[in-house]
Scaffold this active site. Sequence first.
Site, PDB file in Angstrom:
ATOM      1  N   LYS A   1       2.390  -8.262  11.145  1.00 44.71           N
ATOM      2  CA  LYS A   1       3.854  -7.633  11.114  1.00 44.71           C
ATOM      3  C   LYS A   1       4.423  -6.383  12.153  1.00 44.71           C
ATOM      4  O   LYS A   1       5.455  -6.936  12.696  1.00 44.71           O
ATOM      5  CB  LYS A   1       4.286  -7.394   9.953  1.00 44.71           C
ATOM      6  CG  LYS A   1       5.970  -6.479   9.229  1.00 44.71           C
ATOM      7  CD  LYS A   1       5.844  -6.377   8.169  1.00 44.71           C
ATOM      8  CE  LYS A   1       5.512  -7.295   7.156  1.00 44.71           C
ATOM      9  NZ  LYS A   1       6.431  -6.546   6.065  1.00 44.71           N
TER      10      LYS A   1
ATOM     11  N   GLU B   1      -3.248  -6.987  -5.303  1.00 45.78           N
ATOM     12  CA  GLU B   1      -2.567  -6.416  -4.115  1.00 45.78           C
ATOM     13  C   GLU B   1      -1.881  -5.841  -5.076  1.00 45.78           C
ATOM     14  O   GLU B   1      -0.710  -5.037  -4.931  1.00 45.78           O
ATOM     15  CB  GLU B   1      -3.130  -6.462  -3.301  1.00 45.78           C
ATOM     16  CG  GLU B   1      -1.815  -5.592  -2.010  1.00 45.78           C
ATOM     17  CD  GLU B   1      -2.299  -6.151  -0.204  1.00 45.78           C
ATOM     18  OE1 GLU B   1      -2.963  -5.746   0.342  1.00 45.78           O
ATOM     19  OE2 GLU B   1      -1.525  -6.981   0.867  1.00 45.78           O
TER      20      GLU B   1
ATOM     21  N   LYS C   1      -7.679   2.888   5.410  1.00 50.00           N
ATOM     22  CA  LYS C   1      -8.016   3.652   6.547  1.00 50.00           C
ATOM     23  C   LYS C   1      -7.876   4.089   7.799  1.00 50.00           C
ATOM     24  O   LYS C   1      -7.528   4.331   8.260  1.00 50.00           O
ATOM     25  CB  LYS C   1      -6.730   1.837   6.807  1.00 50.00           C
ATOM     26  CG  LYS C   1      -6.946   0.910   5.974  1.00 50.00           C
ATOM     27  CD  LYS C   1      -5.930   0.044   5.696  1.00 50.00           C
ATOM     28  CE  LYS C   1      -5.448  -0.791   7.262  1.00 50.00           C
ATOM     29  NZ  LYS C   1      -4.354  -1.170   7.386  1.00 50.00           N
TER      30      LYS C   1
ATOM     31  N   GLU D   1      -7.263  -3.818  12.413  1.00 52.34           N
ATOM     32  CA  GLU D   1      -8.462  -4.752  12.435  1.00 52.34           C
ATOM     33  C   GLU D   1      -8.027  -5.774  13.777  1.00 52.34           C
ATOM     34  O   GLU D   1      -8.516  -6.433  14.147  1.00 52.34           O
ATOM     35  CB  GLU D   1      -8.878  -5.320  11.606  1.00 52.34           C
ATOM     36  CG  GLU D   1      -9.161  -4.701  10.140  1.00 52.34           C
ATOM     37  CD  GLU D   1      -8.513  -3.455   9.363  1.00 52.34           C
ATOM     38  OE1 GLU D   1      -8.496  -3.028   8.617  1.00 52.34           O
ATOM     39  OE2 GLU D   1      -7.194  -3.605   9.407  1.00 52.34           O
TER      40      GLU D   1
ATOM     41  N   HIS E   1     -23.656 -23.493 -11.155  1.00 56.29           N
ATOM     42  CA  HIS E   1     -25.150 -22.986 -11.118  1.00 56.29           C
ATOM     43  C   HIS E   1     -25.350 -21.091 -10.647  1.00 56.29           C
ATOM     44  O   HIS E   1     -25.982 -21.121 -10.308  1.00 56.29           O
ATOM     45  CB  HIS E   1     -26.063 -23.928  -9.808  1.00 56.29           C
ATOM     46  CG  HIS E   1     -25.585 -25.546 -10.255  1.00 56.29           C
ATOM     47  ND1 HIS E   1     -26.955 -25.991 -11.169  1.00 56.29           N
ATOM     48  CD2 HIS E   1     -24.945 -26.343 -10.787  1.00 56.29           C
ATOM     49  CE1 HIS E   1     -27.066 -27.699 -11.385  1.00 56.29           C
ATOM     50  NE2 HIS E   1     -25.902 -27.807 -11.094  1.00 56.29           N
TER      51      HIS E   1
ATOM     52  N   GLY F   1       3.468  -9.189   3.423  1.00 58.97           N
ATOM     53  CA  GLY F   1       2.106  -9.747   3.921  1.00 58.97           C
ATOM     54  C   GLY F   1       1.750 -11.131   2.864  1.00 58.97           C
ATOM     55  O   GLY F   1       1.598 -11.941   3.608  1.00 58.97           O
ATOM     56  N   ARG F   2       1.611 -10.522   1.751  1.00 59.50           N
ATOM     57  CA  ARG F   2       0.803 -11.387   0.786  1.00 59.50           C
ATOM     58  C   ARG F   2       1.583 -12.649   0.387  1.00 59.50           C
ATOM     59  O   ARG F   2       1.440 -14.028  -0.346  1.00 59.50           O
ATOM     60  CB  ARG F   2      -0.217 -11.141  -0.335  1.00 59.50           C
ATOM     61  CG  ARG F   2       1.101 -10.205  -1.090  1.00 59.50           C
ATOM     62  CD  ARG F   2      -0.292  -8.923  -2.243  1.00 59.50           C
ATOM     63  NE  ARG F   2       1.086  -8.162  -2.905  1.00 59.50           N
ATOM     64  CZ  ARG F   2       1.367  -7.085  -2.114  1.00 59.50           C
ATOM     65  NH1 ARG F   2       1.224  -6.299  -1.305  1.00 59.50           N
ATOM     66  NH2 ARG F   2       2.351  -6.371  -3.349  1.00 59.50           N
TER      67      ARG F   2
END
Length: 537
Positions: free
Chosen positions: A205, A363, A505, A211, A396, A277-278
């Site tokens: 955005k 979040e 961050k 990152e 499992h 964003g999410r």
Amino acid sequence: MTDMNTVAPLRCDRAPAWGKLQAHFDAVGRDFDLRTAFAADVRRLQRFSQQAPYLYADLSKNLIDTRAEELLLELAVQCGLEAQRDAMFAGAQVNRSEGRAALHVLLRDPQTPPGLQAQAAQVHATRKAMLAFAESVRADAGITDVVNIGIGGSDLGAHMAVLALDEFVLAGKRFHFVANVDGHELASVLRRLRPQNTLFIIASKTFSTAETMTNANAARRWFEHNSGGPSGDPHSHDLPAGAHGTARHFVAVTANAAAAHAFGIETIFDFWDWVGGRYSMWSAIGLPIAIAIGAHGFQALLAGAHAMDLHFRTAPLARNLPVRLALLDIWYRNFHRFSSRCIAPYHSALRRLPAYLQQLEMESNGKRVDQSGALLPPGLDTAPVLWGEPGTNGQHAYFQMLHQGTQRVPVEFIAVREAAHALPSHHEKLLANALGQAQALMLGRPDTRGHRDFPGNRPSTFFVWQRLKPETLGAFIALYEHRVFTSGALWGIDSFDQWGVELGKALAQTLEPRLASGDMQGLDASTAGLLRRLREH
């Protein structure tokens, strides 16, 4: 846009129904037994299950009775849930801390809602351009690999959906997703690529996410080094005219077009600050999905989500599936004190779904202050921990704890009726395992040998999808979005900001140069000691 101040929501713990819920929990809910409940009510399945767009949900194996659900519905009304829902759809600034709307629902609305003409025009124009570009990439045999570089909401949704809809993905193209700043992830992808056959999508955005931009710059350096020099790609002589630059091989999805242009990208698709964003896979952030399954498939994904939007907006609260699920979440989190929820999709293509839902819920609702900035009182816990793996693998791994551990964890099963393969007996075994696990959690099995005793009375929800197709996936993700919004609204928190990701961050930016210089000045003893150890050769 509507001013959110016109809506006066009430935090759930201040509503009159809250005390009634506590009294009912103390009298009935604390010791509620599913086996007794089914024996006493032959219609329990009908009361606690329902059809919603593209999916069926069985809530009957949850630790809840009719009276508890009635009180929870009273709570929703008293908290002004319907007004808060309508405010979100109308474009109110429901993200109060950032002064923004949350209009992800507009991204899949085929109409133009009143008062949102300007935003709708932007959405439709960008979608048209994005889908046309996606079709051109699909038709370009020279592009064999598509690499999406993003993180969080700019990665998880598209990654999850491309994997989930593998049955519909165009043959002849491979899709890669790079999110981690750990260079091992990008390096392992680049080793498999040829620059002249690769399209990079830079999804950010702000076009400044550390990152993403670290990975984007590394990808550009790799591309420039390997696409034109004698020491580069041995196939570089095959490149068409003009293909040595980034223009044909890099596109951006961003709200910062100037930064993308400065990077050297010409093809840019818009992203708006009223899309979190999410909640963004429905926007141009979904470009990898559109390339993978085509414009028609992407439109079907939007249509499924829009169908769930209409259900959330119009269904009575008592038959509104996102609302019923959110009220169950309140019941479990604040009365039963369950601290986690397990997602168990019995379909291997949904293997990234738990990770996607983790971000969506944790979040959004992992908050400790209400909309006014006041600390929530002790006991008013918010988002649970979400986790899980596809069945039958999970059986499992962690199912031992679900069946015989000291904590009760609600489980959500997802079963798909129709298989996308023709391998005999596989799908029947898969579905039988999903049914068997849900039944075993509820019924248990008494045994005087303690290690063989299954206590049972462990809750689960069971979702049935007819088929894993774009419409169904879209509907389920929208269902979860509205569920998260509803529980957040009742807790009185802002489900659309994410300030909690900022501090670590910011500190990382100050620590990075210290790794090079060795400067320990002003650091706490632990951080200084760790930094010193990480610098040792």
